[in-house]
Design a protein around this motif. Structure first.
Motif, short mmCIF file in Angstrom:
data_model
loop_
_atom_site.label_atom_id
_atom_site.label_comp_id
_atom_site.label_asym_id
_atom_site.label_seq_id
_atom_site.Cartn_x
_atom_site.Cartn_y
_atom_site.Cartn_z
N VAL A 5 48.08 45.52 25.88
CA VAL A 5 47.24 45.36 27.07
C VAL A 5 47.70 44.09 27.80
O VAL A 5 47.54 42.98 27.28
N TYR A 6 48.30 44.28 28.96
CA TYR A 6 48.72 43.14 29.78
C TYR A 6 47.60 42.76 30.74
O TYR A 6 47.05 43.63 31.43
N LEU A 7 47.27 41.48 30.79
CA LEU A 7 46.26 40.98 31.72
C LEU A 7 47.01 40.54 32.97
O LEU A 7 47.78 39.57 32.94
N VAL A 8 46.82 41.29 34.06
CA VAL A 8 47.64 41.11 35.26
C VAL A 8 46.82 40.39 36.34
O VAL A 8 45.86 40.95 36.86
N PRO A 9 47.18 39.16 36.69
CA PRO A 9 46.44 38.47 37.75
C PRO A 9 46.71 39.14 39.10
O PRO A 9 47.85 39.51 39.42
N ASN A 10 45.65 39.29 39.88
CA ASN A 10 45.77 39.84 41.23
C ASN A 10 45.93 38.69 42.23
O ASN A 10 45.65 37.53 41.91
N LEU A 11 46.41 38.99 43.43
CA LEU A 11 46.52 37.99 44.50
C LEU A 11 45.13 37.50 44.88
O LEU A 11 44.13 38.21 44.67
N LEU A 12 45.04 36.30 45.47
CA LEU A 12 43.75 35.79 45.94
C LEU A 12 43.52 36.12 47.41
O LEU A 12 42.54 35.68 47.99
N GLY A 13 44.42 36.88 48.01
CA GLY A 13 44.32 37.26 49.42
C GLY A 13 45.64 37.90 49.81
O GLY A 13 46.50 38.14 48.95
N TRP A 35 46.39 52.02 33.98
CA TRP A 35 45.68 50.85 34.48
C TRP A 35 44.18 50.96 34.23
O TRP A 35 43.60 52.02 34.38
N ILE A 36 43.59 49.83 33.86
CA ILE A 36 42.13 49.72 33.80
C ILE A 36 41.78 48.70 34.87
O ILE A 36 42.21 47.54 34.81
N VAL A 37 41.04 49.14 35.89
CA VAL A 37 40.85 48.29 37.07
C VAL A 37 39.38 48.10 37.39
O VAL A 37 38.54 48.92 37.02
N GLU A 38 39.10 47.00 38.09
CA GLU A 38 37.71 46.73 38.49
C GLU A 38 37.28 47.71 39.58
O GLU A 38 36.23 48.31 39.48
N THR A 39 38.11 47.83 40.64
CA THR A 39 37.78 48.69 41.78
C THR A 39 39.06 49.37 42.25
O THR A 39 40.07 48.69 42.48
N PRO A 40 39.05 50.69 42.41
CA PRO A 40 40.31 51.39 42.72
C PRO A 40 40.96 50.95 44.04
O PRO A 40 42.18 50.78 44.09
N LYS A 41 40.17 50.72 45.09
CA LYS A 41 40.80 50.44 46.39
C LYS A 41 41.63 49.15 46.38
O LYS A 41 42.82 49.18 46.72
N PRO A 42 41.06 48.01 45.98
CA PRO A 42 41.91 46.81 45.90
C PRO A 42 43.03 46.94 44.87
O PRO A 42 44.11 46.35 45.07
N ASP A 91 39.76 42.50 41.02
CA ASP A 91 39.94 42.56 42.47
C ASP A 91 40.63 41.32 43.04
O ASP A 91 41.19 41.36 44.15
N ALA A 92 40.60 40.22 42.31
CA ALA A 92 41.29 38.99 42.75
C ALA A 92 41.38 38.06 41.56
O ALA A 92 40.44 37.98 40.77
N GLY A 93 42.49 37.37 41.42
CA GLY A 93 42.61 36.37 40.36
C GLY A 93 42.81 36.97 38.97
O GLY A 93 43.31 38.09 38.83
N CYS A 94 42.41 36.19 37.96
CA CYS A 94 42.74 36.52 36.57
C CYS A 94 41.63 37.30 35.89
O CYS A 94 40.48 36.86 35.89
N PRO A 95 41.96 38.45 35.28
CA PRO A 95 40.96 39.21 34.53
C PRO A 95 40.26 38.31 33.52
O PRO A 95 40.91 37.53 32.82
N GLY A 96 38.94 38.40 33.47
CA GLY A 96 38.19 37.70 32.43
C GLY A 96 37.88 36.25 32.72
O GLY A 96 37.16 35.61 31.96
N VAL A 97 38.41 35.69 33.82
CA VAL A 97 38.11 34.29 34.17
C VAL A 97 37.39 34.28 35.51
O VAL A 97 38.00 34.56 36.54
N ALA A 98 36.09 33.97 35.49
CA ALA A 98 35.25 34.05 36.70
C ALA A 98 35.39 35.44 37.30
O ALA A 98 35.32 35.61 38.51
N ASP A 99 35.58 36.41 36.46
CA ASP A 99 35.92 37.77 36.86
C ASP A 99 35.57 38.68 35.69
O ASP A 99 35.58 38.23 34.55
#
Lengths: 236, 236
Positions: A5-13, A35-42, A91-99
């Motif tokens: 399971v790779y924890l993939v940081p998303n862009l912040l914008g 993929w396991i994602v928070e929200t499909p669109k972002p 949806d933004a930033g690092c999975p599991g950190v403030a997310d």
């Protein structure tokens, strides 16, 4: 062999990936199918800008519930048990950190699946770095209460904790309440307490300002309105 | 026009820069001439692997004292006042986060010099992500006391705080004391408390393991000896 399971940081914008993601993070994310994602669109927007190896429509995107049951988690992690790698993406930033995402990561550990965190942008980390406050001891509190009295009490408690533990305190606010939060801080905290506000981190419009609460009172704060921001406080 | 102080994350070990540094971080660091560094030798090793635009011998490397005076800081930041960019670099990871450098950053803010944090690896952030513990509320404590009784008290206080604040607690230990720390944790904390140990983060030898304290008692812990590690605890 189980997958990873790779924890993939998303862009912040909306920035080009090479601005904030190492080549390794991009290379791994480009080839992941499950993929396991928070929200499909972002998630799809991120995968599009990454230029994935396979068409996005052919990828296996599953969303994780806010409070997943053990059965949900078993289903989400099934590809890894079959030897395939999984990407966890918020949806933004690092999975599991403030997310969200921590429950999925915990379940992966529990199932004996390897967890690999990839490097990428975290607003919490960048704000702490940029604040120039104590980075040897710090605490992140997420959101403070919204009601004015409770917010003021929470701010004063943080300031007292910062002094007692010689610690930096970080928190976030919903962007449309940033100005109200700044007003509450300048009205509630001691003049010598330090406040750093870091908004639009990693974007072209990034603003990072740090000064004593007394000096913030002399600065217009409207420019922080409706921008994702971190608040960093240290008792002076 | 004053220059900018860029906060440049260093590698966490001997890995190729594209593994952990975005292209933008590398591009900016490659062209900076004026550096404020924690220790010259690791700074030069980093600049060498980055393949700087100019020969390293021609770069302006200054070390920052542990407790810089205002005069030290004025001298260190002089290039920025003359319109030149400065890179701030520590021996590993992110300046100012579980690492020195905060006083330089604070002085830059005070002098009205723009501070820009660049994305790169932070062991604290990666360990928190990978732990699958609460990332909405967490605290980092740096080093705990070394003497056994004081260490046990500190560990129990962290566990109590984690329970009271529903918060994840993170700390570090000098690598050669990792095994002693692991023994102290398994002997002092409650069986249901969760412990994640993340060692050699971002390296080929990375190990990340998470289980309840009771389960750690059944696992050999010698493999964590002498590796840089983060300890992450959450009361179960």
């Amino acid at each position: 062999m189980t997958g990873t399971v790779y924890l993939v940081p998303n862009l912040l914008g909306a920035v080009p990936p090479p601005r904030v993601l190492p080549q390794r993070t991009q290379d791994i994310a480009r080839t992941i199918v499950h993929w396991i994602v928070e929200t499909p669109k972002p998630a799809r927007a991120f995968l599009k800008v990454l230029d994935t190896a396979r068409p996005i429509a052919s990828l296996d995107l599953r969303t994780f519930p806010a409070v997943p049951t053990p059965a949900d988690l078993a289903l989400l992690l099934a590809p890894a048990r079959d030897g395939r790698d999984i990407g966890l993406l918020t949806d933004a930033g690092c999975p599991g950190v403030a997310d969200p995402g921590a429950t999925v990561i915990a379940a992966a550990h529990h199932a004996g699946i390897r967890v690999v965190p990839l490097v990428g942008p975290s607003a919490v980390l960048l704000a702490l770095m940029a604040s120039g406050m104590n980075g040897q001891r710090f605490a992140f509190h997420g959101y403070l209460p919204v009601k004015p009295d409770a917010r003021t009490s929470a701010l004063r408690a943080l300031e007292a904790d910062s002094r007692a533990h010689r610690r930096t305190e970080l928190f976030i606010e919903t962007p449309y309440r940033n100005v109200a939060m700044l007003e509450a801080i300048t009205q509630s905290l001691k003049p010598a307490t330090l406040l750093c506000v870091a908004a639009d981190l990693t974007l072209e419009t990034e603003i990072i300002e740090r000064r004593a609460v007394s000096a913030w009172r002399d600065h217009a704060i409207g420019r922080f309105a409706r921008r994702p921001a971190l608040f960093v406080v240290e008792a002076g």
